[in-house]
Design a protein around this motif. Sequence first.
Motif, mmCIF file in Angstrom:
data_model
loop_
_atom_site.group_PDB
_atom_site.id
_atom_site.type_symbol
_atom_site.label_atom_id
_atom_site.label_comp_id
_atom_site.label_asym_id
_atom_site.label_seq_id
_atom_site.Cartn_x
_atom_site.Cartn_y
_atom_site.Cartn_z
ATOM 1 N N THR A 280 51.884 16.714 12.356
ATOM 2 C CA THR A 280 51.087 16.230 11.233
ATOM 3 C C THR A 280 51.986 15.614 10.167
ATOM 4 O O THR A 280 53.208 15.790 10.193
ATOM 5 N N GLY A 281 51.368 14.861 9.238
ATOM 6 C CA GLY A 281 52.136 14.238 8.154
ATOM 7 C C GLY A 281 51.263 14.115 6.927
ATOM 8 O O GLY A 281 50.027 14.147 7.022
ATOM 9 N N LEU A 282 51.902 14.004 5.758
ATOM 10 C CA LEU A 282 51.144 13.866 4.496
ATOM 11 C C LEU A 282 51.733 12.701 3.723
ATOM 12 O O LEU A 282 52.937 12.708 3.398
ATOM 13 N N PRO B 28 53.182 10.203 1.172
ATOM 14 C CA PRO B 28 53.787 10.393 -0.157
ATOM 15 C C PRO B 28 53.246 9.363 -1.152
ATOM 16 O O PRO B 28 54.004 8.697 -1.850
ATOM 17 N N SER B 29 51.923 9.252 -1.190
ATOM 18 C CA SER B 29 51.277 8.244 -2.043
ATOM 19 C C SER B 29 50.987 8.808 -3.428
ATOM 20 O O SER B 29 50.233 8.215 -4.195
ATOM 21 N N GLY B 30 51.581 9.950 -3.744
ATOM 22 C CA GLY B 30 51.382 10.607 -5.040
ATOM 23 C C GLY B 30 51.829 12.037 -4.873
ATOM 24 O O GLY B 30 52.456 12.379 -3.864
ATOM 25 N N SER C 235 45.551 22.647 1.938
ATOM 26 C CA SER C 235 44.522 23.303 2.745
ATOM 27 C C SER C 235 44.352 22.646 4.119
ATOM 28 O O SER C 235 44.311 23.330 5.144
ATOM 29 N N GLY C 236 44.264 21.319 4.130
ATOM 30 C CA GLY C 236 44.025 20.628 5.401
ATOM 31 C C GLY C 236 45.292 20.454 6.232
ATOM 32 O O GLY C 236 45.235 20.409 7.457
ATOM 33 N N GLY C 237 46.445 20.341 5.565
ATOM 34 C CA GLY C 237 47.682 20.034 6.294
ATOM 35 C C GLY C 237 48.717 21.143 6.284
ATOM 36 O O GLY C 237 48.941 21.814 7.295
ATOM 37 N N HIS D 91 35.824 5.268 8.571
ATOM 38 C CA HIS D 91 35.248 5.579 7.252
ATOM 39 C C HIS D 91 36.257 5.358 6.133
ATOM 40 O O HIS D 91 35.923 4.853 5.078
ATOM 41 N N GLN D 92 37.508 5.797 6.395
ATOM 42 C CA GLN D 92 38.480 5.720 5.302
ATOM 43 C C GLN D 92 38.735 4.254 4.921
ATOM 44 O O GLN D 92 38.864 3.939 3.739
ATOM 45 N N PHE D 93 38.790 3.381 5.916
ATOM 46 C CA PHE D 93 38.983 1.963 5.608
ATOM 47 C C PHE D 93 37.808 1.437 4.791
ATOM 48 O O PHE D 93 37.994 0.743 3.788
ATOM 49 N N PRO E 20 46.910 19.129 13.311
ATOM 50 C CA PRO E 20 46.202 19.786 12.209
ATOM 51 C C PRO E 20 45.873 18.771 11.129
ATOM 52 O O PRO E 20 46.722 17.949 10.767
ATOM 53 N N THR E 21 44.666 18.827 10.629
ATOM 54 C CA THR E 21 44.241 17.845 9.638
ATOM 55 C C THR E 21 42.974 18.305 8.919
ATOM 56 O O THR E 21 42.251 19.166 9.420
ATOM 57 N N GLY E 22 42.744 17.730 7.741
ATOM 58 C CA GLY E 22 41.472 17.932 7.066
ATOM 59 C C GLY E 22 40.406 17.085 7.744
ATOM 60 O O GLY E 22 40.699 16.261 8.626
ATOM 61 N N ILE E 23 39.162 17.235 7.315
ATOM 62 C CA ILE E 23 38.056 16.560 8.002
ATOM 63 C C ILE E 23 38.152 15.030 7.859
ATOM 64 O O ILE E 23 37.731 14.288 8.743
ATOM 65 N N ASP E 24 38.755 14.563 6.754
ATOM 66 C CA ASP E 24 38.803 13.114 6.497
ATOM 67 C C ASP E 24 39.608 12.355 7.547
ATOM 68 O O ASP E 24 39.376 11.171 7.762
ATOM 69 N N GLN E 25 40.557 13.032 8.195
ATOM 70 C CA GLN E 25 41.402 12.337 9.169
ATOM 71 C C GLN E 25 40.942 12.554 10.618
ATOM 72 O O GLN E 25 41.563 12.058 11.551
ATOM 73 N N GLY F 190 38.052 25.020 4.142
ATOM 74 C CA GLY F 190 39.050 24.221 3.410
ATOM 75 C C GLY F 190 39.397 22.915 4.088
ATOM 76 O O GLY F 190 40.419 22.312 3.789
ATOM 77 N N ALA F 191 38.538 22.437 4.991
ATOM 78 C CA ALA F 191 38.797 21.156 5.654
ATOM 79 C C ALA F 191 38.504 19.980 4.728
ATOM 80 O O ALA F 191 38.929 18.856 4.970
ATOM 81 N N LYS F 192 37.726 20.274 3.666
ATOM 82 C CA LYS F 192 37.455 19.209 2.684
ATOM 83 C C LYS F 192 37.350 19.865 1.306
ATOM 84 O O LYS F 192 36.255 20.289 0.898
ATOM 85 N N ILE F 193 38.486 19.962 0.641
ATOM 86 C CA ILE F 193 38.457 20.430 -0.743
ATOM 87 C C ILE F 193 37.915 19.262 -1.569
ATOM 88 O O ILE F 193 38.315 18.114 -1.380
ATOM 89 N N ARG F 194 36.980 19.585 -2.457
ATOM 90 C CA ARG F 194 36.293 18.499 -3.170
ATOM 91 C C ARG F 194 36.895 18.216 -4.539
ATOM 92 O O ARG F 194 37.552 19.077 -5.132
ATOM 93 N N LYS G 270 32.661 14.054 -3.642
ATOM 94 C CA LYS G 270 33.816 13.343 -3.053
ATOM 95 C C LYS G 270 34.907 14.342 -2.693
ATOM 96 O O LYS G 270 34.948 15.439 -3.243
ATOM 97 N N LYS G 271 35.848 13.918 -1.847
ATOM 98 C CA LYS G 271 36.967 14.827 -1.550
ATOM 99 C C LYS G 271 38.048 14.700 -2.611
ATOM 100 O O LYS G 271 38.184 13.649 -3.251
ATOM 101 N N MET G 272 38.800 15.754 -2.801
ATOM 102 C CA MET G 272 39.936 15.713 -3.724
ATOM 103 C C MET G 272 41.020 14.843 -3.102
ATOM 104 O O MET G 272 41.308 14.965 -1.922
ATOM 105 N N SER G 273 41.627 13.959 -3.932
ATOM 106 C CA SER G 273 42.666 13.060 -3.425
ATOM 107 C C SER G 273 43.852 13.043 -4.358
ATOM 108 O O SER G 273 43.695 13.214 -5.566
ATOM 109 N N LYS G 274 45.021 12.756 -3.791
ATOM 110 C CA LYS G 274 46.208 12.701 -4.652
ATOM 111 C C LYS G 274 46.234 11.428 -5.490
ATOM 112 O O LYS G 274 46.806 11.419 -6.570
ATOM 113 N N SER G 275 45.615 10.346 -5.006
ATOM 114 C CA SER G 275 45.678 9.095 -5.757
ATOM 115 C C SER G 275 44.421 8.874 -6.596
ATOM 116 O O SER G 275 44.035 7.744 -6.850
ATOM 117 N N THR G 276 43.810 9.947 -7.031
ATOM 118 C CA THR G 276 42.596 9.837 -7.837
ATOM 119 C C THR G 276 42.881 9.178 -9.195
ATOM 120 O O THR G 276 43.961 9.348 -9.761
#
Length: 330
Positions: free
Chosen positions: A6-8, A10-12, A20-22, A108-110, A144-149, A183-187, A194-200
Amino acid sequence: MDRLLTGLQPSGNLTIGNYSGGIKQVINYQNNYETFLFVPDMHATTVTQDPELLHKNIRSAVGVYLACGVDVTKPNMHVYIQSENLYHANLSWLLECHTYYGELSRMHQFKEKSKLHENFTCGLFTYPVLMAADILLYDAKYVPTGIDQKQHVELARNIAERFNNRYKDDYFVVPEPVIPSIGAKIRDLQDPTKKMSKSTANPKASVFLLDPPNVIKKKIMGAQTDSEARIAFDEENKPGVSNLLTIYSVFAEMPIEAVVAKFEGGGYGDLKKGLVEVLSEKLTVIQDNYNKIMTSGIIDDALDAGRDFTEKIAKEKYETIRKVVGYGRI
Ligand code: AQP
């Protein structure tokens, strides 16, 4: 040992959702699998990045992985940076030529991320193929991944199966997503639809793993709930409260039913205060570890070892695959 990868990006700064997801899943599984944990810096540039900040975020991400408990002293743990291994991009191109425009258009993400930019890059569109290359290069069985991926891992499965069928051999292992049951989609704390994001764009929406306790307190106490004043886990009708219960469950390592039982009958204020305590305690430990790790030489040592180890595997895989499709000389 089967392989897990898995990977996360570094966009923030990494969030409690990314944990939780990763990261949490990697820590839970690191004794059982050969683990490939990388920093997808090439994925981060699908949207514009400040180069200095990107360098900083890459190092910080590795510091966070280790501070959370990723154990790089284990011989089966490999931590590395995507862009330091040229085979990811090479395989990505080859796989793009085995992926259909229609498939990528359905991601969906695109669809969501392209709406946020007036002029989005081709990289944002083809990103899931690079992700497929990241996975397939190493014959990773579990992702391993959250639901978004999840949809992106499913695309990687489709690409692997298509390739194996077209060239009539099991060239790629077909990977499986591993999604946590809780915890597959922390909001998002301000908009729990919406899901919680680092680049919010909203600084109150996400808790970052490196947030100090006073900031955590402000964000959690200001989180959106509802007007019902009833503690219950109901993600559809009570997404805000269910999100707080979920975060508590993930960080206190308690089943969701036990968290509900603990706070049932009380007000939302009690739940929020309890959550502030749990998060502050857990994140303070991570932050203390992080501060020590960032001033040690352990990050570069781990990344050098990870790069050298994974490059050999990636090269061998890519050399096989490029011959299969007919690239280069016989
Ligand atoms: N809110 C979340 N809840 C649970 N898991 C999450 N993940 C991301 N957000 C949540 C999981 O974290 C891992 C790393 O994700 P990523 O950084 O590669 O990309 P992302 O999914 O696009 O994450 P962000 O935080 O939303 O980043 P930005 O803002 O840059 O787009 C993945 O396993 C992901 O599922």
